[in-house]
Design a protein around this motif. Sequence first.
Motif, mmCIF file in Angstrom:
data_model
loop_
_atom_site.group_PDB
_atom_site.id
_atom_site.type_symbol
_atom_site.label_atom_id
_atom_site.label_comp_id
_atom_site.label_asym_id
_atom_site.label_seq_id
_atom_site.Cartn_x
_atom_site.Cartn_y
_atom_site.Cartn_z
ATOM 1 N N PRO A 24 0.974 -1.131 -0.239
ATOM 2 C CA PRO A 24 0.149 -0.101 0.230
ATOM 3 C C PRO A 24 0.772 1.064 0.074
ATOM 4 C CG PRO A 24 -0.906 -1.334 1.433
ATOM 5 C CD PRO A 24 0.623 -2.486 0.831
ATOM 6 N N VAL A 25 0.478 2.287 -0.324
ATOM 7 C CA VAL A 25 0.885 3.676 -0.511
ATOM 8 C C VAL A 25 0.635 4.525 0.970
ATOM 9 C CG1 VAL A 25 1.646 5.711 -2.240
ATOM 10 C CG2 VAL A 25 1.474 3.178 -3.004
ATOM 11 N N ASP A 26 1.610 5.328 1.178
ATOM 12 C CA ASP A 26 0.631 6.174 1.869
ATOM 13 C C ASP A 26 0.594 7.193 1.033
ATOM 14 O OD1 ASP A 26 0.754 7.353 4.451
ATOM 15 O OD2 ASP A 26 2.585 7.986 4.525
ATOM 16 N N LYS A 27 -0.911 8.407 1.491
ATOM 17 C CA LYS A 27 -0.894 9.335 0.800
ATOM 18 C C LYS A 27 -1.001 10.539 1.555
ATOM 19 C CE LYS A 27 -1.803 7.456 -3.088
ATOM 20 N NZ LYS A 27 -1.164 7.589 -4.278
ATOM 21 N N SER A 28 -0.872 11.764 1.259
ATOM 22 C CA SER A 28 -1.421 13.166 2.132
ATOM 23 C C SER A 28 -1.806 14.018 1.836
ATOM 24 C CB SER A 28 -0.464 13.336 3.161
ATOM 25 O OG SER A 28 0.960 12.981 2.273
ATOM 26 N N ALA A 29 -2.761 14.974 2.181
ATOM 27 C CA ALA A 29 -3.219 16.144 1.639
ATOM 28 C C ALA A 29 -2.505 16.285 1.325
ATOM 29 C CB ALA A 29 -4.392 16.531 2.531
ATOM 30 N N ASP A 30 -1.919 17.412 -0.024
ATOM 31 C CA ASP A 30 -0.764 18.619 -0.452
ATOM 32 C C ASP A 30 -1.320 19.200 -1.155
ATOM 33 O OD1 ASP A 30 1.722 19.043 -0.825
ATOM 34 O OD2 ASP A 30 2.532 17.585 -1.857
ATOM 35 N N VAL A 31 -2.458 20.265 -0.617
ATOM 36 C CA VAL A 31 -3.141 21.289 -1.472
ATOM 37 C C VAL A 31 -2.200 22.151 -1.952
ATOM 38 C CG1 VAL A 31 -4.774 22.776 -1.643
ATOM 39 C CG2 VAL A 31 -5.015 20.815 -0.164
ATOM 40 N N PHE B 231 -7.137 7.378 -6.657
ATOM 41 C CA PHE B 231 -7.365 6.835 -8.416
ATOM 42 C C PHE B 231 -8.966 5.647 -8.507
ATOM 43 C CE2 PHE B 231 -2.745 8.514 -8.325
ATOM 44 C CZ PHE B 231 -2.934 9.135 -9.374
ATOM 45 N N LEU B 232 -9.581 5.896 -9.407
ATOM 46 C CA LEU B 232 -10.623 5.074 -9.324
ATOM 47 C C LEU B 232 -9.643 3.625 -9.707
ATOM 48 C CD1 LEU B 232 -13.602 4.429 -9.918
ATOM 49 C CD2 LEU B 232 -12.852 4.853 -12.799
ATOM 50 N N GLY B 233 -10.852 2.491 -8.744
ATOM 51 C CA GLY B 233 -9.256 1.541 -9.143
ATOM 52 C C GLY B 233 -9.078 1.101 -8.084
ATOM 53 N N THR B 234 -8.249 1.677 -7.306
ATOM 54 C CA THR B 234 -7.390 1.702 -6.592
ATOM 55 C C THR B 234 -8.062 1.424 -5.100
ATOM 56 O OG1 THR B 234 -7.405 3.970 -5.459
ATOM 57 C CG2 THR B 234 -5.892 2.806 -7.201
ATOM 58 N N SER B 235 -7.909 1.224 -3.762
ATOM 59 C CA SER B 235 -8.637 0.708 -2.909
ATOM 60 C C SER B 235 -8.430 1.177 -1.426
ATOM 61 C CB SER B 235 -9.095 -0.951 -3.062
ATOM 62 O OG SER B 235 -8.219 -1.453 -2.246
ATOM 63 N N VAL B 236 -8.373 1.645 -0.647
ATOM 64 C CA VAL B 236 -8.487 1.703 0.803
ATOM 65 C C VAL B 236 -8.233 1.362 1.954
ATOM 66 C CG1 VAL B 236 -9.101 3.585 2.655
ATOM 67 C CG2 VAL B 236 -9.645 4.323 0.264
ATOM 68 N N VAL B 237 -7.082 0.724 2.231
ATOM 69 C CA VAL B 237 -6.563 -0.194 3.790
ATOM 70 C C VAL B 237 -6.288 0.244 4.316
ATOM 71 C CG1 VAL B 237 -4.385 -1.425 4.002
ATOM 72 C CG2 VAL B 237 -4.595 -1.088 1.282
ATOM 73 N N SER B 238 -6.443 1.150 5.168
ATOM 74 C CA SER B 238 -6.434 1.682 5.265
ATOM 75 C C SER B 238 -6.871 3.118 6.195
ATOM 76 C CB SER B 238 -4.893 1.866 6.547
ATOM 77 O OG SER B 238 -4.232 2.034 6.721
ATOM 78 N N GLY B 239 -6.711 4.395 7.906
ATOM 79 C CA GLY B 239 -6.749 5.364 7.250
ATOM 80 C C GLY B 239 -7.956 5.889 6.953
ATOM 81 N N LEU B 240 -7.667 7.909 6.674
ATOM 82 C CA LEU B 240 -9.180 8.034 6.463
ATOM 83 C C LEU B 240 -8.859 9.410 5.777
ATOM 84 C CD1 LEU B 240 -10.893 8.394 9.690
ATOM 85 C CD2 LEU B 240 -11.964 7.098 8.286
ATOM 86 N N GLY B 241 -10.578 9.928 4.156
ATOM 87 C CA GLY B 241 -9.282 10.577 3.751
ATOM 88 C C GLY B 241 -9.986 11.537 3.817
ATOM 89 N N ILE B 242 -10.774 13.101 2.918
ATOM 90 C CA ILE B 242 -11.854 13.790 2.563
ATOM 91 C C ILE B 242 -10.749 14.161 1.560
ATOM 92 C CG2 ILE B 242 -12.650 15.757 2.403
ATOM 93 C CD1 ILE B 242 -13.405 15.576 5.463
ATOM 94 N N ALA B 243 -11.646 13.885 -0.138
ATOM 95 C CA ALA B 243 -10.258 13.511 -1.277
ATOM 96 C C ALA B 243 -12.094 15.091 -1.742
ATOM 97 C CB ALA B 243 -10.732 13.301 -1.774
ATOM 98 N N LEU B 244 -11.308 16.053 -3.304
ATOM 99 C CA LEU B 244 -12.452 16.431 -4.007
ATOM 100 C C LEU B 244 -12.060 15.900 -5.463
ATOM 101 C CD1 LEU B 244 -13.894 18.841 -4.484
ATOM 102 C CD2 LEU B 244 -11.633 20.304 -6.038
#
Length: 844
Positions: free
Chosen positions: A176-183, A199-212
């Motif tokens: 899994p890839v670590d994602k972070s907000a970097d506006v 991206f569409l076609g990927t899945s969340v393994v853990s954690g939470l996020g809000i995205a545009l």
Amino acid sequence: MGKDLKGLSLSDESRDVPTHGESSDQGLTSAEADKRLETYGPNDMLAVKHSSPVVQFLRLFLNPLTAILLVASIVSVILGDAVDASIIIVIVLLSNILNFVQTSQSQKAVEKLRAGVAPMANVRRDGEWIDLPRRQIVPGDIIRLAAGDLVPADARLLQATDLHVQQAALTGESLPVDKSADVGGEDTEDFADAPDRVFLGTSVVSGLGIALVTATGRTTAFGDIAVRLASRAPETEFERGIKSFGMLIMQTVFFLVIFIVMVGTIGHHKPFETVLFAISLAVGLTPEFLPMITTVTLGQGALRMAKKKVIVKHLESIQNFGSIDTLCSDKTGTLTSGETKLESFLDLTAQESERVLLFGYLNSTYQMGMKSPLDEAILRHGAVDMSGYTKVGEIPFDFERRCISVVVRHGDENLLIIKGAPESVLARCTAYERNGVCKPLDDVNDEERATYVNKYRDLSAQGYRVLAVAYRVISPQEKYEKVDEQSLVLLGFLNFADPPKSDVARVLQALKNDGVQVKILTGDNELVTRHVCEQVGLKSDRIVLGSEVEHMTDPALAQVVEEVNVFARVSPAQKNRVILALKSRKHVVGYMGDGINDAPSLHAADVGISVSTGVDIAKDAADIILLEQSLQVLHDGILEGRKAFGNVIKYLLMGTSSNFGNMFSMAGAYIFLPFLPMLPSQILLNTFLYDLSQVTIPTDNVDASYIRKPQHWDIRLIRNFMIFIGPVSSIFDFLTFFIMLHVFSADAVLFHTGWFVESLATQTLVLFIIRTAGNPFRSRPSLPLAITTVLIVVVGFVLPYTPLAGTLGFTPLPPLYFLFLAGMIVGYLFLVELVKRYLMRRYA
């Protein structure tokens, strides 16, 4: 989706990020969303364009044989034979209209069922968080993501907390890839590497996020790849069977047409008449209603399954579902109720400890991944005073470590609190806390370590799910990693009860009686698993552990899976290996799962089965979705699958045997008769009426003996029915020819009429014989099937006496003919019954 993400909101600096128009932390308005949906289209790459009903209907005429018939009818008009041409056109039109109407109704019904389990997304609209079908997401929407969710569109993260996304499907990365907000960050050349993009076609393994949302549907960055991923994998057994059957018919038609053309050429028949006759025979031999019968049968099967809480995503899966002979599943929720309850929270003196409960509660409350049933059980236990504790970090759960940690600040110190599988937690402990005193847990205290190992094993042997709780004081740092999970202090154990379902033992036996072997693949330890299996009567003399699977070769594992029913402490990758090993032994494998870790196994199995409450990843990977996590519901669905497939096979057995017999007779008669055995228009009318009688096959009853075992395609049986029963029909056809010519001194018109009536009656009524493998007097057809069959025979009897008789080339038959016909029908059905029983004993 719809996870509880309280406390997670857009930061001030992340508001009003422009993309495809204005957007804010309140999300789009419904009116604006509707406009964008109209502009950008639905967020659906696989069904963006739907053909209009008119186009779908016209496609039915692209069938080569149908097209040739229409061309031939036009030529007939040019040559002055308008009556025959009109009859051919009317019959073709009626066939296609019936095909179109029946198929459309079934497909609409199935689509409605699928819509009930369509993927959802959690979206902010009009300032409120709501769940919407994924198709309705538009650029500019604000979405929430949590563990277990499929990312519904390409999006830029506005806020993320310990968010890890699995991108293997798009990039090949295994981890899994670590994602972070970097506006406001720069776009990289390979934006798959951008930390603030999902991206569409990927899945969340853990954690939470809000995205545009920045792109939807086919405009997503990896749209073309996602289309391939979402398409159905290798062809199913059902599709392979249909293809094999099609090849059988094609070969037979080819040789029959060649034979007719050769005979016509040698016998100096008119070339056009010969070609039209050959084409008519080809159409008569071809079960042209097969697509319609298949769709309607499987569609009605899907509707019946829906009434029993089983939703079919792909119609072809029904046959595979009925063919399952091995069902693999987790223990929790399948054998057990799934209603986990926290029974006790014990320190290392085996006394209940509020400190153990507090640390477990802190861990479950503050971990931001998907809440497991054990977390829910802890939180349901009751309010715990967490005042003075604030979260400062988290190390998300993964299926290799089998534990999860949170870091909380209490006063002046930071505490790392870990909760997970006892063996995983104990391996990371170097001390233990007993009566408030910490003592080392090192080589000197191996006996003490063994004591605690035995303690949790004893609890497991009593059927409890056990989690160990440990902690350590840790210095503040920017980010906490897995390497920080060391030098821990063992605190105690949380014990959970999940009793077996009351009906599970009965259902397991019923599945076994119906040819389905259940195998348990669980991450639980072997002691808990053995206890539950013993309670429900599932043989568990030998339990294979994941550690053993890890060291087995594929051939060795293939041998073990035949002998062992229970696998414990297996990882997702090991579950996958077990399923592939079963498939290598020619088993049709169903896998039932509802979690993130189940997705690979759902893909690997012949039939992936999830539940409506499962995570998006699991539901997306599954072919079948249960509205209730129950073996009984699954068992009912398997039986319905067998019934639907059984009715498809009935049509093939009856159609090929009867049609082949009639066409064989016509080809034979063509050699010695001075006129055509039957006019091309009469052949088509005969075929149409016969097919019409079988439209109600989807409603028919299926023998109890048929549904007691998994069913598979058997082209050999279909071929033998055609080769053996077809000539039986021809015997009576040739007898009819003899009587018509030598008893009734028939001319061409009387001959055509007599054979038309006899042919239609015998090939239609034989349905009552072939529809069951047993005694036709004991196996009753459905009322609709009985009515349509008898009605078509009556229509055949009446046609020569109607005003249409002249147009169709018929004439009234002498009364004596019907006495002869009655004897022919009885003799034919009796002989077919004898041959059928022989074939069923030998080949079925």
